[in-house]
Enzyme design. Structure first.
Site, PDB file in Angstrom:
ATOM      1  N   ASP A  28     118.473 -98.576  64.458  1.00  0.00           N
ATOM      2  CA  ASP A  28     118.446 -98.646  65.914  1.00  0.00           C
ATOM      3  C   ASP A  28     119.522 -97.820  66.590  1.00  0.00           C
ATOM      4  OD1 ASP A  28     116.252-100.369  66.246  1.00  0.00           O
ATOM      5  OD2 ASP A  28     117.470-102.047  65.570  1.00  0.00           O
ATOM      6  N   HIS A  75     124.073-104.255  58.811  1.00  0.00           N
ATOM      7  CA  HIS A  75     122.744-104.647  58.355  1.00  0.00           C
ATOM      8  C   HIS A  75     122.895-105.704  57.282  1.00  0.00           C
ATOM      9  CE1 HIS A  75     118.604-104.380  57.019  1.00  0.00           C
ATOM     10  NE2 HIS A  75     118.366-103.750  58.150  1.00  0.00           N
TER      11      HIS A  75
HETATM   12  N1  ACO Z   1     130.050-105.002  65.090  1.00  0.00           N
HETATM   13  C1  ACO Z   1     131.204-105.631  64.757  1.00  0.00           C
HETATM   14  N2  ACO Z   1     131.337-106.476  63.703  1.00  0.00           N
HETATM   15  C2  ACO Z   1     130.232-106.687  62.964  1.00  0.00           C
HETATM   16  C3  ACO Z   1     128.998-106.071  63.255  1.00  0.00           C
HETATM   17  C4  ACO Z   1     128.940-105.197  64.357  1.00  0.00           C
HETATM   18  N3  ACO Z   1     127.792-104.605  64.673  1.00  0.00           N
HETATM   19  N4  ACO Z   1     128.071-106.472  62.347  1.00  0.00           N
HETATM   20  C5  ACO Z   1     128.711-107.310  61.520  1.00  0.00           C
HETATM   21  N5  ACO Z   1     130.024-107.444  61.884  1.00  0.00           N
HETATM   22  C6  ACO Z   1     131.055-108.230  61.188  1.00  0.00           C
HETATM   23  C7  ACO Z   1     130.886-109.726  61.469  1.00  0.00           C
HETATM   24  O1  ACO Z   1     131.637-110.117  62.607  1.00  0.00           O
HETATM   25  C8  ACO Z   1     131.423-110.307  60.190  1.00  0.00           C
HETATM   26  O2  ACO Z   1     132.823-110.217  60.217  1.00  0.00           O
HETATM   27  P1  ACO Z   1     133.739-111.335  59.490  1.00  0.00           P
HETATM   28  O3  ACO Z   1     133.419-111.223  58.030  1.00  0.00           O
HETATM   29  O4  ACO Z   1     135.129-110.971  59.845  1.00  0.00           O
HETATM   30  O5  ACO Z   1     133.314-112.650  60.087  1.00  0.00           O
HETATM   31  C9  ACO Z   1     130.915-109.350  59.108  1.00  0.00           C
HETATM   32  O6  ACO Z   1     130.831-108.077  59.782  1.00  0.00           O
HETATM   33  C10 ACO Z   1     129.580-109.720  58.499  1.00  0.00           C
HETATM   34  O7  ACO Z   1     128.627-109.842  59.572  1.00  0.00           O
HETATM   35  P2  ACO Z   1     127.464-110.892  59.677  1.00  0.00           P
HETATM   36  O8  ACO Z   1     127.129-111.111  61.109  1.00  0.00           O
HETATM   37  O9  ACO Z   1     127.821-112.094  58.851  1.00  0.00           O
HETATM   38  O10 ACO Z   1     126.295-110.104  58.954  1.00  0.00           O
HETATM   39  P3  ACO Z   1     124.782-110.486  58.972  1.00  0.00           P
HETATM   40  O11 ACO Z   1     124.203-109.917  57.737  1.00  0.00           O
HETATM   41  O12 ACO Z   1     124.589-111.933  59.218  1.00  0.00           O
HETATM   42  O13 ACO Z   1     124.215-109.725  60.258  1.00  0.00           O
HETATM   43  C11 ACO Z   1     123.447-107.985  61.660  1.00  0.00           C
HETATM   44  C12 ACO Z   1     123.609-108.482  60.211  1.00  0.00           C
HETATM   45  C13 ACO Z   1     122.774-109.076  62.499  1.00  0.00           C
HETATM   46  C14 ACO Z   1     122.553-106.760  61.645  1.00  0.00           C
HETATM   47  C15 ACO Z   1     124.830-107.658  62.245  1.00  0.00           C
HETATM   48  O14 ACO Z   1     125.430-106.619  61.488  1.00  0.00           O
HETATM   49  C16 ACO Z   1     124.787-107.284  63.715  1.00  0.00           C
HETATM   50  O15 ACO Z   1     124.847-108.169  64.576  1.00  0.00           O
HETATM   51  N6  ACO Z   1     124.646-105.939  64.049  1.00  0.00           N
HETATM   52  C17 ACO Z   1     124.483-105.536  65.429  1.00  0.00           C
HETATM   53  C18 ACO Z   1     123.048-105.751  65.883  1.00  0.00           C
HETATM   54  C19 ACO Z   1     122.088-104.752  65.257  1.00  0.00           C
HETATM   55  O16 ACO Z   1     122.331-103.556  65.228  1.00  0.00           O
HETATM   56  N7  ACO Z   1     120.943-105.266  64.781  1.00  0.00           N
HETATM   57  C20 ACO Z   1     119.871-104.448  64.221  1.00  0.00           C
HETATM   58  C21 ACO Z   1     119.794-104.632  62.748  1.00  0.00           C
HETATM   59  S1  ACO Z   1     118.542-103.546  62.080  1.00  0.00           S
HETATM   60  C22 ACO Z   1     117.104-104.309  62.487  1.00  0.00           C
HETATM   61  O17 ACO Z   1     116.985-105.508  62.524  1.00  0.00           O
HETATM   62  C23 ACO Z   1     116.010-103.487  62.809  1.00  0.00           C
END
Ligand code: ACO
Length: 425
Positions: free
Chosen positions: A361, A304
């Site tokens: 979710d 998140h």
């Molecule tokens: N699985 C694996 N790796 C992940 C995940 C995941 N679900 N989420 C983040 N990471 C990793 C990224 O690859 C990144 O790694 P790095 O530092 O080695 O490059 C690091 O964690 C930071 O992630 P970001 O994508 O930069 O985080 P951001 O804050 O931009 O994204 C998000 C947040 C979109 C929720 C992300 O965690 C994600 O894609 N999760 C899966 C989708 C999801 O569940 N979305 C619902 C969110 S809740 C809502 O909106 C209601």
């Protein structure tokens, strides 16, 4: 802390006011930055940008705190009803008994959709994604918007009508996709029970179990607001151009649809199916895939932007998942798989280092599926829950007479060059 922040760029120094919120959140007001220095701030994804002041919801991602108008989510989810929470978000205070009774009666009286909205649903292809259908009909509903000044039962009539009609709209979209006749609203039923009735009456999924309706109501509460997330910011941004309420909400719906936002609840189920299909439920494989930067696999429902400890909604939903599946007498293999996956991920260094936890979710889709909702409908359920939050933010933004939303950019394209016409002979 001082009341100004000093920024120095080259030989220019400026003092920017520091603003502090009621929970001591600190922001540097950089509105004069560009005028005085020519520079803008650079913050892709707005991870560190406060786009507005807001009194709707407080969220502390480090501590796992979520409060609507000051009330902790843990105190609202259960004792309060979704309608009560909707009133709280929209009006700022909880309704008293008389206000709630009047609101409840008015909501029941406004559930019918206008004929033209029903005609739009029927005109859509049966296989259109329900979120596309929802956005389309919401835009069309702009046509029947009451004057923003009209009030009924203490609420703006527009808002009351949208709250009352959204479940009807969602149910009709679903039944149309299934080739089923529409079941109209039943004023004898509560908000969630009526929705379930319109969805499933006459099918093998029909339920009159009040405990199930109560669980769904609670899920709506957990989704009701989440401050400046992608869809809410979209609603505010579209509203800042003085677009109408329904049009702004339709934009919120399309933003919510994305799998990185509300669409994640559908994506979680698809991911769990994939883990079963390819690896017979091997959670170790899923965790390895999620860590592999060369694979496109992400642990959907994990991570998140703001929660870096735990998502309080996920904790509450996990409890509901056990309750609902127990109530339905379902031994859902996906629930067991999801729990196994959560455990494996939470013990893994990659997820620990990056502070990735289950979000709202991760378990909600499992409940929805157990109730019989197809995955394409999951995000529609999210939208029903989020409606009061979107409207509260739209109101707040417009009431504040905010300027139109218009970010700056750092241009990285070509420098000026001369056009040379191609020889067209
Ligand atoms: N699985 C694996 N790796 C992940 C995940 C995941 N679900 N989420 C983040 N990471 C990793 C990224 O690859 C990144 O790694 P790095 O530092 O080695 O490059 C690091 O964690 C930071 O992630 P970001 O994508 O930069 O985080 P951001 O804050 O931009 O994204 C998000 C947040 C979109 C929720 C992300 O965690 C994600 O894609 N999760 C899966 C989708 C999801 O569940 N979305 C619902 C969110 S809740 C809502 O909106 C209601």
């Amino acid at each position: 802390m001082g009341t100004t922040a000093t920024i120095q760029i080259g030989d220019k120094t400026i003092d920017c006011p520091v603003i502090v919120g009621t929970e001591n959140e600190v922001g540097i007001d950089i509105q004069v930055l560009r005028d005085k220095t020519g520079a803008v701030t650079f913050d892709p994804g707005y991870g560190n940008t406060g786009a507005c002041e807001s009194a709707v919801t407080f969220l502390d991602g480090e501590q796992g705190i979520l409060r609507y108008r000051g009330y902790p989510i843990e105190q609202l989810a259960g004792p309060a009803s979704f309608l009560e929470v909707s009133w709280l978000l929209l009006k700022g205070e909880l309704p008293n008994a008389a206000e709630l009774a009047a609101f409840d009666a008015a909501e029941k009286a406004h559930r019918e959709l206008p004929d033209y909205a029903v005609a739009v649903i029927k005109a859509l292809p049966k296989n259109v994604h329900p979120m596309a259908a929802l956005a389309s009909v919401l835009v069309a509903l702009t046509t029947s918007e009451d004057s923003p000044k009209a009030v009924e039962a203490g609420l703006a009539k527009n808002e009351l009508t949208l709250l009352a009609q959204l479940p009807t709209l969602a149910a009709y979209i679903y039944r149309h996709s299934q080739g089923l006749d529409f079941v109209g609203p039943d004023a004898g039923l509560s908000y969630a029970a009526n929705y379930l009735n319109m969805m499933f009456k006459g099918t093998k999924l029909a339920t009159t179990d009040e405990a199930i309706a109560k669980a769904l109501d609670l899920l709506f509460i957990l989704h009701a607001d989440h401050e400046q997330n992608c869809s809410t910011s979209t609603v505010r941004l579209v509203g800042s151009a003085q677009a109408g309420l329904s049009a702004s909400l339709a934009a919120g719906v399309t933003a919510l649809w994305g799998p990185l936002h509300g669409g994640a609840n559908q994506a979680v189920i698809e991911m769990l199916d994939e883990v079963v299909a390819h690896q017979n439920g091997d959670v170790g494989w899923a965790v390895a895939q999620a860590k592999d930067k060369n694979s496109n696999f992400r642990l959907m429902g994990f991570g998140h932007r703001v929660y870096k400890n735990f998502d309080p909604r996920a904790k509450l939903i996990k409890v509901q998942a056990d309750l609902v599946l127990g109530k339905l007498g379902k031994d859902d293999k996906q629930l067991a798989l999801a729990k196994g996956l959560e455990q494996a991920a939470l013990q893994d260094e990659y997820f620990i280092q990056r502070k990735l936890y289950p979000n709202v979710d991760f378990y909600s889709g499992i409940i929805y599926r157990a109730l019989g909702f197809p995955p394409e409908m999951f995000t529609v359920l999210f939208a029903i829950g989020r409606l009061p939050g979107w409207m509260s933010h739209w109101n707040e933004h417009n009431a504040g007479k905010a300027r139109i939303g218009r970010p700056r950019q750092i241009y990285t394209g070509k420098n000026a060059r001369d056009f040379v016409a191609v020889d067209k002979r």
